[in-house]
Design a protein around this motif. Structure first.
Motif, PDB file in Angstrom:
ATOM      1  N   ILE A 251       0.844  -1.195   0.000  1.00  0.00           N
ATOM      2  CA  ILE A 251       0.000   0.000   0.000  1.00  0.00           C
ATOM      3  C   ILE A 251       0.882   1.249   0.000  1.00  0.00           C
ATOM      4  CG2 ILE A 251      -1.649   1.342   1.358  1.00  0.00           C
ATOM      5  CD1 ILE A 251      -2.802  -1.331   2.359  1.00  0.00           C
ATOM      6  N   GLU A 252       1.933   1.215   0.805  1.00  0.00           N
ATOM      7  CA  GLU A 252       2.855   2.344   0.868  1.00  0.00           C
ATOM      8  C   GLU A 252       3.457   2.628  -0.506  1.00  0.00           C
ATOM      9  OE1 GLU A 252       6.244   1.674   3.360  1.00  0.00           O
ATOM     10  OE2 GLU A 252       6.760   3.799   3.392  1.00  0.00           O
ATOM     11  N   LYS A 253       3.907   1.558  -1.162  1.00  0.00           N
ATOM     12  CA  LYS A 253       4.521   1.722  -2.482  1.00  0.00           C
ATOM     13  C   LYS A 253       3.549   2.351  -3.461  1.00  0.00           C
ATOM     14  CE  LYS A 253       8.242  -1.597  -2.924  1.00  0.00           C
ATOM     15  NZ  LYS A 253       8.317  -3.049  -2.880  1.00  0.00           N
ATOM     16  N   ILE A 254       2.298   1.848  -3.442  1.00  0.00           N
ATOM     17  CA  ILE A 254       1.295   2.362  -4.379  1.00  0.00           C
ATOM     18  C   ILE A 254       1.017   3.840  -4.092  1.00  0.00           C
ATOM     19  CG2 ILE A 254      -1.124   2.206  -5.068  1.00  0.00           C
ATOM     20  CD1 ILE A 254      -0.847  -0.863  -4.481  1.00  0.00           C
ATOM     21  N   LEU A 255       0.856   4.174  -2.805  1.00  0.00           N
ATOM     22  CA  LEU A 255       0.589   5.567  -2.428  1.00  0.00           C
ATOM     23  C   LEU A 255       1.709   6.492  -2.876  1.00  0.00           C
ATOM     24  CD1 LEU A 255      -0.912   5.457   1.186  1.00  0.00           C
ATOM     25  CD2 LEU A 255      -2.000   6.247  -0.911  1.00  0.00           C
ATOM     26  N   LEU A 256       2.951   6.067  -2.633  1.00  0.00           N
ATOM     27  CA  LEU A 256       4.087   6.924  -2.969  1.00  0.00           C
ATOM     28  C   LEU A 256       4.230   7.067  -4.481  1.00  0.00           C
ATOM     29  CD1 LEU A 256       6.818   6.087  -0.330  1.00  0.00           C
ATOM     30  CD2 LEU A 256       5.153   7.927  -0.380  1.00  0.00           C
ATOM     31  N   LYS A 257       3.921   5.999  -5.181  1.00  0.00           N
ATOM     32  CA  LYS A 257       4.019   6.050  -6.629  1.00  0.00           C
ATOM     33  C   LYS A 257       2.968   6.998  -7.176  1.00  0.00           C
ATOM     34  CE  LYS A 257       5.538   2.584  -9.824  1.00  0.00           C
ATOM     35  NZ  LYS A 257       5.602   1.128  -9.989  1.00  0.00           N
ATOM     36  N   LYS A 258       1.796   6.953  -6.557  1.00  0.00           N
ATOM     37  CA  LYS A 258       0.680   7.757  -6.997  1.00  0.00           C
ATOM     38  C   LYS A 258       0.988   9.241  -6.912  1.00  0.00           C
ATOM     39  CE  LYS A 258      -4.141   6.500  -7.001  1.00  0.00           C
ATOM     40  NZ  LYS A 258      -5.245   6.008  -6.196  1.00  0.00           N
ATOM     41  N   ARG A 259       1.652   9.635  -5.848  1.00  0.00           N
ATOM     42  CA  ARG A 259       1.898  11.065  -5.709  1.00  0.00           C
ATOM     43  C   ARG A 259       3.243  11.455  -6.292  1.00  0.00           C
ATOM     44  NH1 ARG A 259       3.193  12.447   0.550  1.00  0.00           N
ATOM     45  NH2 ARG A 259       5.314  11.700   0.569  1.00  0.00           N
ATOM     46  N   GLY A 260       3.749  10.641  -7.192  1.00  0.00           N
ATOM     47  CA  GLY A 260       5.038  10.951  -7.803  1.00  0.00           C
ATOM     48  C   GLY A 260       6.110  10.227  -7.045  1.00  0.00           C
ATOM     49  N   LYS A 261       7.326  10.572  -7.267  1.00  0.00           N
ATOM     50  CA  LYS A 261       8.409   9.810  -6.662  1.00  0.00           C
ATOM     51  C   LYS A 261       8.509  10.084  -5.179  1.00  0.00           C
ATOM     52  CE  LYS A 261      12.513  10.264  -7.510  1.00  0.00           C
ATOM     53  NZ  LYS A 261      13.412  11.141  -8.049  1.00  0.00           N
ATOM     54  N   GLY A 262       8.479  11.367  -4.822  1.00  0.00           N
ATOM     55  CA  GLY A 262       8.408  11.769  -3.419  1.00  0.00           C
ATOM     56  C   GLY A 262       9.492  11.184  -2.544  1.00  0.00           C
ATOM     57  N   ILE A 263       9.294  11.346  -1.231  1.00  0.00           N
ATOM     58  CA  ILE A 263      10.296  10.892  -0.284  1.00  0.00           C
ATOM     59  C   ILE A 263      10.070   9.448   0.072  1.00  0.00           C
ATOM     60  CG2 ILE A 263      11.468  12.649   1.021  1.00  0.00           C
ATOM     61  CD1 ILE A 263       8.747  13.141   2.437  1.00  0.00           C
TER      62      ILE A 263
ATOM     63  N   ASP B  68      -1.022  42.870  -1.862  1.00  0.00           N
ATOM     64  CA  ASP B  68      -0.500  41.607  -1.359  1.00  0.00           C
ATOM     65  C   ASP B  68       1.003  41.636  -1.131  1.00  0.00           C
ATOM     66  OD1 ASP B  68      -2.450  39.844  -0.868  1.00  0.00           O
ATOM     67  OD2 ASP B  68      -1.916  38.451  -2.493  1.00  0.00           O
ATOM     68  N   ILE B  69       1.455  40.810  -0.217  1.00  0.00           N
ATOM     69  CA  ILE B  69       2.891  40.725   0.050  1.00  0.00           C
ATOM     70  C   ILE B  69       3.363  39.286  -0.149  1.00  0.00           C
ATOM     71  CG2 ILE B  69       4.630  40.895   1.859  1.00  0.00           C
ATOM     72  CD1 ILE B  69       3.006  43.255   2.972  1.00  0.00           C
ATOM     73  N   GLY B  70       4.449  39.142  -0.899  1.00  0.00           N
ATOM     74  CA  GLY B  70       5.027  37.804  -1.101  1.00  0.00           C
ATOM     75  C   GLY B  70       6.289  37.672  -0.266  1.00  0.00           C
ATOM     76  N   TYR B  71       6.466  36.518   0.357  1.00  0.00           N
ATOM     77  CA  TYR B  71       7.565  36.346   1.309  1.00  0.00           C
ATOM     78  C   TYR B  71       8.404  35.155   0.871  1.00  0.00           C
ATOM     79  CZ  TYR B  71       9.543  36.676   6.098  1.00  0.00           C
ATOM     80  OH  TYR B  71      10.350  36.850   7.185  1.00  0.00           O
ATOM     81  N   MET B  72       9.689  35.375   0.722  1.00  0.00           N
ATOM     82  CA  MET B  72      10.578  34.267   0.391  1.00  0.00           C
ATOM     83  C   MET B  72      11.618  34.133   1.480  1.00  0.00           C
ATOM     84  SD  MET B  72      12.284  33.794  -3.283  1.00  0.00           S
ATOM     85  CE  MET B  72      13.977  33.329  -3.199  1.00  0.00           C
ATOM     86  N   PHE B  73      11.812  32.919   1.924  1.00  0.00           N
ATOM     87  CA  PHE B  73      12.655  32.700   3.099  1.00  0.00           C
ATOM     88  C   PHE B  73      14.067  32.298   2.684  1.00  0.00           C
ATOM     89  CE2 PHE B  73       8.272  32.024   4.010  1.00  0.00           C
ATOM     90  CZ  PHE B  73       8.071  32.620   5.238  1.00  0.00           C
ATOM     91  N   GLN B  74      14.912  32.165   3.702  1.00  0.00           N
ATOM     92  CA  GLN B  74      16.291  31.771   3.425  1.00  0.00           C
ATOM     93  C   GLN B  74      16.342  30.413   2.753  1.00  0.00           C
ATOM     94  OE1 GLN B  74      18.962  32.257   6.695  1.00  0.00           O
ATOM     95  NE2 GLN B  74      20.358  30.696   5.931  1.00  0.00           N
ATOM     96  N   ARG B  75      15.558  29.470   3.291  1.00  0.00           N
ATOM     97  CA  ARG B  75      15.474  28.179   2.626  1.00  0.00           C
ATOM     98  C   ARG B  75      14.314  28.213   1.639  1.00  0.00           C
ATOM     99  NH1 ARG B  75      15.124  24.743   7.606  1.00  0.00           N
ATOM    100  NH2 ARG B  75      15.073  26.847   8.493  1.00  0.00           N
ATOM    101  N   ASP B  76      14.385  27.390   0.607  1.00  0.00           N
ATOM    102  CA  ASP B  76      13.351  27.484  -0.422  1.00  0.00           C
ATOM    103  C   ASP B  76      12.015  26.907   0.039  1.00  0.00           C
ATOM    104  OD1 ASP B  76      13.575  24.601  -0.931  1.00  0.00           O
ATOM    105  OD2 ASP B  76      15.474  25.104  -1.857  1.00  0.00           O
ATOM    106  N   ASN B  77      12.037  26.023   1.052  1.00  0.00           N
ATOM    107  CA  ASN B  77      10.801  25.441   1.571  1.00  0.00           C
ATOM    108  C   ASN B  77       9.932  24.818   0.484  1.00  0.00           C
ATOM    109  OD1 ASN B  77      11.016  26.033   4.414  1.00  0.00           O
ATOM    110  ND2 ASN B  77      10.858  28.177   3.787  1.00  0.00           N
ATOM    111  N   LEU B  78      10.560  24.220  -0.508  1.00  0.00           N
ATOM    112  CA  LEU B  78       9.776  23.507  -1.515  1.00  0.00           C
ATOM    113  C   LEU B  78       9.271  22.222  -0.884  1.00  0.00           C
ATOM    114  CD1 LEU B  78      12.027  23.971  -4.682  1.00  0.00           C
ATOM    115  CD2 LEU B  78      10.081  25.329  -3.929  1.00  0.00           C
ATOM    116  N   LEU B  79       8.097  21.787  -1.312  1.00  0.00           N
ATOM    117  CA  LEU B  79       7.524  20.554  -0.771  1.00  0.00           C
ATOM    118  C   LEU B  79       7.999  19.384  -1.635  1.00  0.00           C
ATOM    119  CD1 LEU B  79       3.954  21.884   0.069  1.00  0.00           C
ATOM    120  CD2 LEU B  79       6.040  21.937   1.445  1.00  0.00           C
ATOM    121  N   GLU B  80       8.753  18.491  -1.012  1.00  0.00           N
ATOM    122  CA  GLU B  80       9.472  17.448  -1.755  1.00  0.00           C
ATOM    123  C   GLU B  80       8.554  16.499  -2.523  1.00  0.00           C
ATOM    124  OE1 GLU B  80      12.605  17.277  -2.369  1.00  0.00           O
ATOM    125  OE2 GLU B  80      13.159  18.930  -1.056  1.00  0.00           O
ATOM    126  N   TRP B  81       7.342  16.331  -2.053  1.00  0.00           N
ATOM    127  CA  TRP B  81       6.452  15.364  -2.703  1.00  0.00           C
ATOM    128  C   TRP B  81       5.671  15.974  -3.857  1.00  0.00           C
ATOM    129  CZ3 TRP B  81       6.045  17.323   2.146  1.00  0.00           C
ATOM    130  CH2 TRP B  81       4.976  18.177   2.387  1.00  0.00           C
TER     131      TRP B  81
END
Ligand code: ATP
Ligand code: MG
Lengths: 263, 251
Positions: A251-263, B68-81
């Motif tokens: 299930i974990e694999k499927i979920l992660l695959k679904k949302r892209g590669k991710g962490i 409006d105000i846009g704020y950018m931080f020292q780290r990019d804070n991108l969401l990895e997923w």
């Protein structure tokens, strides 16, 4: 090139599985021989062949399925209800700092409590059937679920929350777009731990009251000194726990695959 | 005026008592200008930005912001997923502004700033400089009037820092955004900004404001700015302000 690599990888994996199986066979063989030449007392240790013969008997009469299905039902109910409720409560605690501060000492006490000691009371509360046993399973895993999930939730980088707030995100959006997805892997690992805990609860519950289930088989075998029955129960138990673990993995694999590669 | 600070003060209640961080700060930001905010470590620059962005309430004075105000931080804070594209539209998604025009705007920016091919990649596949550009586009996507950048290049190595500041400068000027940029790096402040505001040690007051006017034969960018003969003069002024008047802390 890529194909070649994956072929090599698959070969490595096959080699590993084969070694694992040989290790198992070696161990069982040692046990069998030990029992046959009298190094191990068969009365206390039984032996693999008698366990297999007994298993065949239970399989032929379909009796084993009755025990497996009831224990499985209890465990799955315990895991799903306990995990879902635990995650929900952790979410509420995350959303309300005041509530989490208020409840913190109580959670710590509940966590320290030996839940199995309270199992008899819970069975009195919820009845001696499936309900009571599921309650025991839930009680064992829910507090740990709440505490660890809550800790994951509050350990998000504060700057990420500021980033969300700078877009004027509300609490619900911060939760659904940041807190929950960034902890998906952690939540799944909590559920994996819960598999083992739920089984502990179910077995304890079945020891105490039931007339069916793997825990009942083990208990009954112990009382009448049928060590082959006990061993069979333990083997089935470990197989079921392992299969459930692998299902969550899938299930974990499927979920992660679904949302892209991710962490 | 895009932004006006009037006697803005800030005190934090800590275990050791009140910590006075900002003491009657006054300044304003004009349309389209880049202002650098420079001051010793711990003087309250981030606190000032947080107040301007509305993430903190000042204990005194008022902040008047237009739009409006846009704020950018020292780290990019991108969401990895999330993919790069999904990261860039995060703000639009939160503000429920995913209109066809805004999506078009985001796509145009991704193309203009060399990220289009990476739109379906994940942040972990990008270099630090590219990630910073993604964070900037995410901030620009919601169409803020004013940009706040808190040490945006501090996590980059020197070489990358020069290139990325060049990139970011061009993007800001092209999109005609008024900007406040916090930095520790005096050369960076001079090369990037139209004005520099120097804050004193804590509690921070405005010590000095310099208009940066550089004589240059070519178009001004952070890299060409460093070649101007005026550059050194400004650098020495700033250095004196930060070191001689505040000898105990320095920068
Ligand atoms: N929420 C808070 N509660 C209490 N004290 C705070 C809080 N936020 C900041 N401070 C204190 O206020 C002072 C100024 O902090 P701030 O982060 O604004 O400084 P800064 O100028 O951005 O520093 P740096 O250059 O190191 O980034 C520091 O002494 C810090 O410890
Ligand atoms: Mg700071």
């Amino acid at each position: 090139m890529k194909k070649c690599l994956s072929k090599e990888y698959r070969f490595e994996k096959l080699k590993l599985i084969l070694s694992q199986i040989s290790l198992l066979i070696f161990f069982l063989g040692l046990w069998e021989i030990g029992a046959r030449i009298g190094l191990l007392d068969e009365f206390f240790f039984s032996k693999p062949s008698s366990v297999a013969v007994l298993f065949w008997k239970y399989l032929r009469t379909y009796e084993i399925f009755k025990h497996i299905s009831i224990s499985l039902l209890e465990t799955i109910l315990g895991i799903t209800i306990g995990s879902a409720a635990g995650i929900l409560i952790a979410t509420i605690l995350w959303a309300s700092e005041r509530l989490s501060k208020l409840l913190e000492p109580f959670l710590i006490i509940l966590n320290a409590l030996p839940k199995t000691a309270l199992a008899p009371i819970m069975i009195i509360w919820a009845g001696t059937g499936v309900r009571g046993i599921v309650l025991v399973a839930i009680s064992i895993l829910i507090i740990v679920t709440i505490i660890s999930t809550y800790n994951y939730f509050i350990n998000i980088e504060p700057e990420k929350i500021l980033m969300m707030k700078s877009f004027r995100a509300n609490k619900f959006q911060i939760y659904t777009k940041l807190i929950f997805p960034s902890n998906l892997v952690n939540i799944i690992s909590v559920v994996k731990i819960n598999i083992g805990l739920a089984w502990v609860g179910v077995i304890v519950g079945e020891f105490l009251v039931s007339r069916a289930g793997i825990g009942y088989l083990i208990m009954y075998g112990g009382q009448v000194f049928r060590l082959d029955l006990v061993m069979m129960g333990v083997v089935i138990l470990s197989l079921l726990a392992y299969i459930m673990y692998e299902i969550v993995n899938l299930i974990e694999k499927i979920l992660l695959k679904k949302r892209g590669k991710g962490i | 005026m895009v932004l006006e600070l009037k006697d803005v003060s800030m005190k934090f209640c800590t275990k050791e008592g009140n910590l006075e961080v900002l003491d009657k700060i006054n300044f304003s930001i004009r349309e389209g200008e880049i202002v650098a905010l420079v001051g010793p470590s711990g003087s309250g620059k981030t606190t000032a930005l947080n107040i301007i962005a509305g993430l903190l309430k000042p204990t005194g004075g008022e902040v008047k912001a237009r739009g409006d105000i846009g704020y950018m931080f020292q780290r990019d804070n991108l969401l990895e997923w999330r993919t790069i594209y999904k990261n860039v539209i995060l703000g639009l998604e939160i503000q429920k502004k995913l209109t066809p025009e805004n999506i078009e705007k985001v796509k145009r920016m991704l193309k203009t700033y060399g990220l289009w091919e990476f739109r379906n990649c994940h942040p972990s596949e990008l270099s630090g400089g590219m990630r910073q550009r993604v964070a900037l586009i995410r901030t620009l996507a919601t169409g803020p009037e004013l940009l706040l950048l808190d040490e945006p290049f501090a996590s980059l190595d020197y070489q990358t820092k020069l290139l990325v500041s060049e990139d970011i400068y061009k993007i800001i000027k092209k999109e005609k955004k008024s900007t406040i940029i916090v930095t520790h790096d005096l050369s960076e402040a001079i090369s990037m900004s139209d004005r520099i505001i120097i804050l004193t040690d804590r509690p921070a007051r405005v010590m000095n404001i310099y208009e940066i006017e550089l004589t240059l034969d070519e178009e001004r960018t952070p890299l060409t700015a460093r070649k101007s003969p005026d550059f050194r003069i400004y650098f020495e002024k700033l250095w004196r302000d930060l070191n001689e008047k505040m000898p105990k802390q320095g920068i």
